[in-house]
Design an enzyme around this catalytic site. Structure first.
Site, mmCIF file in Angstrom:
data_model
loop_
_atom_site.group_PDB
_atom_site.id
_atom_site.type_symbol
_atom_site.label_atom_id
_atom_site.label_comp_id
_atom_site.label_asym_id
_atom_site.label_seq_id
_atom_site.Cartn_x
_atom_site.Cartn_y
_atom_site.Cartn_z
ATOM 1 N N GLU A 119 0.832 -1.215 0.000
ATOM 2 C CA GLU A 119 0.000 0.000 0.000
ATOM 3 C C GLU A 119 0.864 1.263 0.000
ATOM 4 O O GLU A 119 0.368 2.351 0.293
ATOM 5 C CB GLU A 119 -0.951 0.012 1.214
ATOM 6 C CG GLU A 119 -1.901 -1.157 1.304
ATOM 7 C CD GLU A 119 -3.017 -1.152 0.245
ATOM 8 O OE1 GLU A 119 -3.029 -0.245 -0.616
ATOM 9 O OE2 GLU A 119 -3.847 -2.068 0.292
ATOM 10 N N HIS A 142 -3.040 1.842 8.248
ATOM 11 C CA HIS A 142 -4.122 1.109 7.591
ATOM 12 C C HIS A 142 -4.295 -0.205 8.323
ATOM 13 O O HIS A 142 -3.315 -0.907 8.593
ATOM 14 C CB HIS A 142 -3.772 0.843 6.115
ATOM 15 C CG HIS A 142 -4.586 -0.248 5.508
ATOM 16 N ND1 HIS A 142 -5.960 -0.204 5.440
ATOM 17 C CD2 HIS A 142 -4.233 -1.448 4.975
ATOM 18 C CE1 HIS A 142 -6.409 -1.313 4.879
ATOM 19 N NE2 HIS A 142 -5.379 -2.092 4.590
ATOM 20 N N HIS A 144 -7.539 -3.516 9.457
ATOM 21 C CA HIS A 144 -8.774 -4.206 9.058
ATOM 22 C C HIS A 144 -9.674 -4.413 10.284
ATOM 23 O O HIS A 144 -9.859 -5.555 10.730
ATOM 24 C CB HIS A 144 -8.434 -5.567 8.434
ATOM 25 C CG HIS A 144 -7.524 -5.523 7.236
ATOM 26 N ND1 HIS A 144 -6.872 -6.644 6.736
ATOM 27 C CD2 HIS A 144 -7.168 -4.506 6.423
ATOM 28 C CE1 HIS A 144 -6.157 -6.304 5.674
ATOM 29 N NE2 HIS A 144 -6.305 -5.008 5.471
ATOM 30 N N HIS A 215 -12.808 -3.507 3.044
ATOM 31 C CA HIS A 215 -11.381 -3.790 3.168
ATOM 32 C C HIS A 215 -10.840 -3.360 4.542
ATOM 33 O O HIS A 215 -10.358 -4.205 5.294
ATOM 34 C CB HIS A 215 -10.630 -3.103 2.023
ATOM 35 C CG HIS A 215 -9.139 -3.285 2.063
ATOM 36 N ND1 HIS A 215 -8.310 -2.928 1.043
ATOM 37 C CD2 HIS A 215 -8.315 -3.776 3.024
ATOM 38 C CE1 HIS A 215 -7.059 -3.200 1.354
ATOM 39 N NE2 HIS A 215 -7.040 -3.712 2.560
HETATM 40 P P1 13P Z 1 1.145 -5.515 2.984
HETATM 41 O O1 13P Z 1 1.566 -6.797 3.672
HETATM 42 O O2 13P Z 1 1.767 -5.392 1.625
HETATM 43 O O3 13P Z 1 1.415 -4.323 3.879
HETATM 44 O O4 13P Z 1 -0.417 -5.596 2.710
HETATM 45 C C1 13P Z 1 -1.357 -5.734 3.738
HETATM 46 C C2 13P Z 1 -2.661 -5.072 3.446
HETATM 47 O O5 13P Z 1 -3.448 -4.890 4.345
HETATM 48 C C3 13P Z 1 -2.971 -4.645 2.063
HETATM 49 O O6 13P Z 1 -4.103 -3.828 2.038
HETATM 50 ZN ZN ZN Z 2 -5.418 -4.016 3.788
#
Ligand code: 13P
Ligand code: ZN
Length: 270
Positions: A119, A142, A144, A215
């Site tokens: 990202e 970022h 989840h 996401h």
């Molecule tokens: P990365 O392992 O590349 O950081 O990706 C994780 C992710 O949450 C992608 O949206």
């Molecule tokens: Zn992600």
């Protein structure tokens, strides 16, 4: 093995704050496998000895040209690396990169060749935007979060500020500590430059946290802990909403008047 953090306590403190946050993301259940990523603008910590360090890699394209990042350095979570591993050893599961003078590539400087998060286009585009507007924000996170992602599967919640108002109304602290609300970015391919562009567009609407539909969320703040706190606060509201629903009723929520009172007393922007 020696580390770029050796003898640089301020830089080490920044990286350790990322590690602490990564541990929280894992404990919360928001960081399955390699899920989520964190970057921090560490340019303020760069000294002459760091500037003289050779790159460990050839310049790699970012995918976008970001003129405000001239001379900037970042700590980045490594792609495919786990938050729970980063929590233990941030320099083995992330790396320090610098932007090349053309503002379109990065090179890894330390401690070893750990490729930055997929990202990166979103993270770096956001840092470029923040610098451009003279912001003091240095961190982007970022992750989840389960309940917030679940809510993004309901199209009604994706209308502008519907989710913001609902989450604010669950508990007074949410408006007080996440006063700009939750922007919405429609579903786009993870890691894409389109997602990066849409994230900037949403942040420009004056949000500090945006939902990437189905996401995760992306938050910006002066430091990594504050970015985490906003996501945590929004998630608390989502959990209250879910728990009320699972008790068999739709929660009332605070009234508009009660929320306006919060804005007035706490001198909030919205
Ligand atoms: P990365 O392992 O590349 O950081 O990706 C994780 C992710 O949450 C992608 O949206
Ligand atoms: Zn992600």
């Amino acid at each position: 093995m020696s580390s770029i953090l050796d003898g640089r306590p301020a830089l080490a403190a920044e990286v350790n704050a990322v590690a602490e946050t990564a541990g929280y993301l894992w404990q919360k259940g928001w960081a399955e496998r390699n899920g989520g990523n964190i970057t921090v603008n560490i340019t303020d910590q760069v000294d002459d000895a760091m500037r003289a360090m050779p790159a460990l890699t050839e310049p790699t394209p970012i995918g976008v040209t970001l003129p405000n990042l001239k001379g900037c350095w970042f700590y980045c979570k490594g792609t495919n690396r786990r938050m729970r591993d980063l929590a233990r050893d941030p320099m083995a599961n992330g790396s320090i990169i610098r932007i090349t003078p053309d503002c379109a590539h990065y090179e890894i400087v330390a401690d070893s060749v750990v490729r930055p998060t997929s990202e990166l286009p979103s993270h770096l585009s956001v840092h470029n935007y923040l610098i451009g507007k003279g912001s003091n924000y240095k961190a982007s996170v970022h992750t989840h979060p389960i309940e917030l992602v679940a809510m993004s599967h309901n199209p009604e919640f994706l209308e502008k500020d519907v989710l913001t108002r609902l989450l604010w109304s669950m508990i007074p602290e949410t408006k007080a500590f996440c006063p700009r609300g939750l922007g919405i970015v429609p579903y786009m391919l993870p890691g894409s430059t389109e997602l990066a562009k849409a994230t900037i567009d949403a942040l420009k609407e004056d949000y500090d946290v945006v939902m990437w539909e189905k996401h995760g969320v992306f938050a910006v703040a002066p430091d990594v802990m504050e970015a985490f706190d906003m996501i945590d606060t929004l998630t608390k509201s989502a959990i209250i909403y879910r728990d009320a629903c699972s008790m068999g009723f739709i929660p009332d929520g605070m009234s508009d008047e009660q929320m306006q009172e919060i804005s007035r007393v706490f001198k909030l922007p919205k």
